[in-house]
Design a protein around this motif. Structure first.
Motif, PDB file in Angstrom:
ATOM      1  N   GLY A  37      -7.713  50.719  58.537  1.00 58.28           N
ATOM      2  CA  GLY A  37      -7.666  52.157  58.295  1.00 58.28           C
ATOM      3  C   GLY A  37      -6.378  52.573  57.617  1.00 58.28           C
ATOM      4  O   GLY A  37      -6.300  53.648  57.031  1.00 58.28           O
ATOM      5  N   TYR A  85      -8.828  49.035  53.651  1.00 62.05           N
ATOM      6  CA  TYR A  85      -8.622  50.491  53.608  1.00 62.05           C
ATOM      7  C   TYR A  85      -9.831  51.225  53.028  1.00 62.05           C
ATOM      8  O   TYR A  85     -10.279  52.230  53.559  1.00 62.05           O
ATOM      9  CB  TYR A  85      -7.375  50.808  52.769  1.00 62.05           C
ATOM     10  N   GLN A 136     -13.475  52.634  54.723  1.00 60.08           N
ATOM     11  CA  GLN A 136     -13.776  53.901  55.392  1.00 60.08           C
ATOM     12  C   GLN A 136     -14.459  54.879  54.439  1.00 60.08           C
ATOM     13  O   GLN A 136     -14.965  55.908  54.870  1.00 60.08           O
ATOM     14  CB  GLN A 136     -12.530  54.502  56.014  1.00 60.08           C
ATOM     15  N   GLY A 175     -18.508  53.911  56.865  1.00 59.08           N
ATOM     16  CA  GLY A 175     -17.785  52.653  57.057  1.00 59.08           C
ATOM     17  C   GLY A 175     -18.475  51.775  58.079  1.00 59.08           C
ATOM     18  O   GLY A 175     -19.390  52.212  58.770  1.00 59.08           O
ATOM     19  N   GLU A 211     -16.780  54.951  60.136  1.00 58.84           N
ATOM     20  CA  GLU A 211     -15.692  55.705  59.514  1.00 58.84           C
ATOM     21  C   GLU A 211     -16.196  56.666  58.440  1.00 58.84           C
ATOM     22  O   GLU A 211     -17.170  56.386  57.747  1.00 58.84           O
ATOM     23  CB  GLU A 211     -14.681  54.753  58.851  1.00 58.84           C
ATOM     24  N   GLY A 222     -13.578  58.398  56.008  1.00 64.16           N
ATOM     25  CA  GLY A 222     -12.162  58.637  55.760  1.00 64.16           C
ATOM     26  C   GLY A 222     -11.856  60.030  55.251  1.00 64.16           C
ATOM     27  O   GLY A 222     -10.802  60.593  55.555  1.00 64.16           O
ATOM     28  N   SER A 263     -11.092  57.652  60.667  1.00 61.73           N
ATOM     29  CA  SER A 263     -10.625  56.409  60.092  1.00 61.73           C
ATOM     30  C   SER A 263     -10.311  55.412  61.192  1.00 61.73           C
ATOM     31  O   SER A 263     -10.015  55.807  62.318  1.00 61.73           O
ATOM     32  CB  SER A 263      -9.426  56.735  59.206  1.00 61.73           C
ATOM     33  N   SER A 264     -10.437  54.136  60.878  1.00 63.07           N
ATOM     34  CA  SER A 264     -10.129  53.027  61.781  1.00 63.07           C
ATOM     35  C   SER A 264     -11.289  52.761  62.743  1.00 63.07           C
ATOM     36  O   SER A 264     -11.953  53.684  63.223  1.00 63.07           O
ATOM     37  CB  SER A 264      -8.853  53.314  62.571  1.00 63.07           C
ATOM     38  N   GLU A 280      -3.579  55.793  48.549  1.00 63.41           N
ATOM     39  CA  GLU A 280      -4.038  56.313  49.824  1.00 63.41           C
ATOM     40  C   GLU A 280      -4.939  57.529  49.610  1.00 63.41           C
ATOM     41  O   GLU A 280      -4.869  58.499  50.345  1.00 63.41           O
ATOM     42  CB  GLU A 280      -2.823  56.673  50.685  1.00 63.41           C
ATOM     43  N   LEU A 304      -7.884  59.998  49.895  1.00 58.71           N
ATOM     44  CA  LEU A 304      -8.833  60.288  50.970  1.00 58.71           C
ATOM     45  C   LEU A 304     -10.074  60.976  50.413  1.00 58.71           C
ATOM     46  O   LEU A 304     -10.781  61.680  51.125  1.00 58.71           O
ATOM     47  CB  LEU A 304      -8.158  61.162  52.035  1.00 58.71           C
ATOM     48  N   GLN A 317      -3.372  57.347  58.362  1.00 60.90           N
ATOM     49  CA  GLN A 317      -2.876  57.599  57.009  1.00 60.90           C
ATOM     50  C   GLN A 317      -1.710  58.573  57.101  1.00 60.90           C
ATOM     51  O   GLN A 317      -1.738  59.493  57.930  1.00 60.90           O
ATOM     52  CB  GLN A 317      -3.954  58.225  56.116  1.00 60.90           C
TER      53      GLN A 317
END
Lengths: 391, 134
Positions: free
Chosen positions: A121, A128, A131, A137, A141, A143, A148-149, B3, B5, B74
């Motif tokens: 996550g 990464y 998600q 996911g 997930e 995201g 997340s995770s 990163e 989202l 994150q």
């Protein structure tokens, strides 16, 4: 009834050390496990003609790299995806390859290294982008809304379960506390500090309702299992029952069948249906016949669902059923006797399968379950094995 | 590694995101059975090769369960802790995950909530969220 029925066996098992060693190569762990399994089976590497790898790159090494690196020349290879799950499925595939004459001795290898990457996550974890996988996911997930995770899916599944059955979340403590006690008797367990109920209750909340001590410690290590035709070796462990992974609209990896996320029916397996599953039918066994159990426990609620979905108790009963030492050494159904993923090491369940082999051979020393003759591996996803000691 | 989202949007999921941009909840429906489903599929999960059409659905639902993040995975989310995610039963048989900005004021599971599409601090795309309770 089935061609796997006792015709194949686990001929050897081996493991690396379990640790967090960022400077190590995953091939060092893989080699330690492979060579330990070969020595355990009394085989030379030239006698291995099948290789099935779980995990693979980027956390592990792919089948071709393994063969190249260690000078194996398998003519039957396979590999499952880079996550957990599928431990039983890998062994089943090996048994099928042996039964079908495609190989005679198959090395099943799970090697992975997590100490040099972030948690799942996080941006510096190679998964990464999972998600944002199309249609969700691998652990539920999403995201883009902050879901997340993997722990979040496990937390959602457990919240749903507790609400459905009106059970007290704190009863869950029995799982991590029991497995930690087992780890204290296990030389190679990572988590060897005693855990009290208060330690558990006060451990750091991660995603409510789950806490740090509901999570398995991710690290580095490898396990290798060698599958061959059953023979006359008294130490071999026969594979007498097997069942693969379920999937579908009624399945979610971190919840019992029918009670997961998305559009599930809320229809659970009845105990009668659970006891009639293929793994039991193939081994001509019932839950009562199991002497020692291994359950997938990357998060502490997961064993509850496997206990219910494999008929050890009824749907909604597991949190009460496990209390009072029932799943501990000395209890009715010793479970994850080396500490499981929660306390021995997070090895995608392979640590439990190795422990079941050790138990059935009578070599578990201070953890030995007296007269262990029949063992079972079961995961919340539905894959399962029944293993029996040689007569 | 970046990163971002941002949600994955493609031809299959675009009707959902196009409606979201206009504040509407659209779901795929199985034409043969009239049942909505999730996640999006090019053919109905209820009928072999069954036809699918997108229709608007009412953006309300019943909360099934809630999780609350105490740790961010994150960096962009760290300053928004704690936040929640709710599993919400919307149209027949469809449960969706929705962001919950203030878990202290979380609706109790079993209560009816309004859903909305909102640009969260880290998102350029409006995403599904629990609307503030009246």
């Amino acid at each position: 009834m089935a061609f796997l029925d006792g015709m194949t066996a686990i001929a050897g098992v081996g493991a690396s050390r379990f640790e967090r060693r960022p400077e190590a190569s995953v091939l060092e762990f893989a080699g330690d496990a492979l060579n330990a399994a070969l020595a355990d089976a009394g085989l030379d590497k030239e006698q291995i003609d099948g290789l099935i790898v779980q995990v693979g790159s980027p956390r592990g090494a792919d089948y071709d790299t393994i063969a190249l690196t260690f000078g194996l020349s398998p003519s039957y290879c396979g590999q499952t995806w880079a996550h957990g799950r599928f431990a039983a499925s890998v062994i089943i595939q090996a048994a099928m390859a042996v039964s079908a004459g495609l190989a005679t001795r198959v090395a099943c290898l799970m090697a992975m290294k997590n100490s040099d990457i972030g948690r799942m996550g996080e941006a510096d974890n190679p998964f990464y982008h999972e998600q944002f996988r199309e249609n969700g996911g691998p652990h539920g997930e999403e995201g883009h809304i902050g879901m997340s995770s993997p722990i979040a899916g496990a937390a959602m599944g457990f919240d749903l379960y507790c609400r459905r059955y009106g059970v007290d979340r704190e009863l869950l403590a029995e799982i991590p506390l029991t497995f930690r006690r087992h780890a204290l008797l296990t030389d190679d367990a990572i988590m060897r500090t005693p855990m009290t109920a208060e330690d558990y209750r006060s451990s750091r909340p991660i995603v409510d309702p789950l806490r740090l001590f509901d999570c398995s410690p991710v690290g580095d290590g490898a396990v290798c299992v060698i599958v061959a035709a059953a023979g006359a070796d008294a130490r071999e462990v026969r594979i007498t029952g097997a069942q693969g992974m379920r999937a579908g609209r009624n399945e979610f990896i971190f919840a019992p069948s029918g009670l997961g996320m998305a559009q599930q029916s809320h229809k659970r397996l009845t105990r009668e249906d659970a006891c009639r599953q293929r793994v039991y039918e193939m081994a001509a066994a019932r839950p009562d016949d199991i002497d020692v159990l291994g359950l997938y426990d990357s998060f502490s609620p997961l064993p509850l669902y496997a206990l219910e979905d494999f008929g050890f108790c009824r749907a909604g009963e597991a949190l009460h059923w496990i209390q009072g030492g029932r799943i501990g050494l000395g209890g009715d159904l010793p479970t994850n006797t080396a500490g499981g993923q929660l306390s021995q090491a997070q090895l995608n369940g392979w640590g439990q399968i190795r422990e079941l082999v050790t138990q059935l051979r009578g070599e578990a020393e201070q953890r030995q379950v007296p007269d262990a003759a029949r063992a079972m591996w079961a995961s919340v996803g539905g894959d399962a094995l029944i293993l029996e000691r040689s007569a | 590694m970046s990163e971002s989202l941002a949600p994955a949007v493609n031809d299959l999921s675009r009707p959902f995101w196009n409606a979201a941009a206009e504040g509407r909840l659209a779901l795929p429906y199985c034409v043969a059975t009239g049942c909505p489903f999730w996640p999006p599929a090019p053919t109905s999960p209820f009928r072999t090769a069954g036809a699918v059409e997108w229709r608007d659905a009412e953006a309300v639902g019943i909360v099934s369960s809630i999780v609350v993040y105490r740790r961010a995975f994150q960096s962009a989310l760290a300053e928004h802790l704690p936040y929640g995610i709710a599993l919400v039963q919307v149209a027949r048989g469809v449960r969706l995950l929705a962001h919950l900005e203030d878990p202290e004021a979380a609706p109790k599971p079993g209560t009816r909530v309004n859903l909305c599409f909102r640009r969260l601090a880290w998102s350029e795309t409006p995403v599904l969220a629990i609307a503030p309770q009246e």
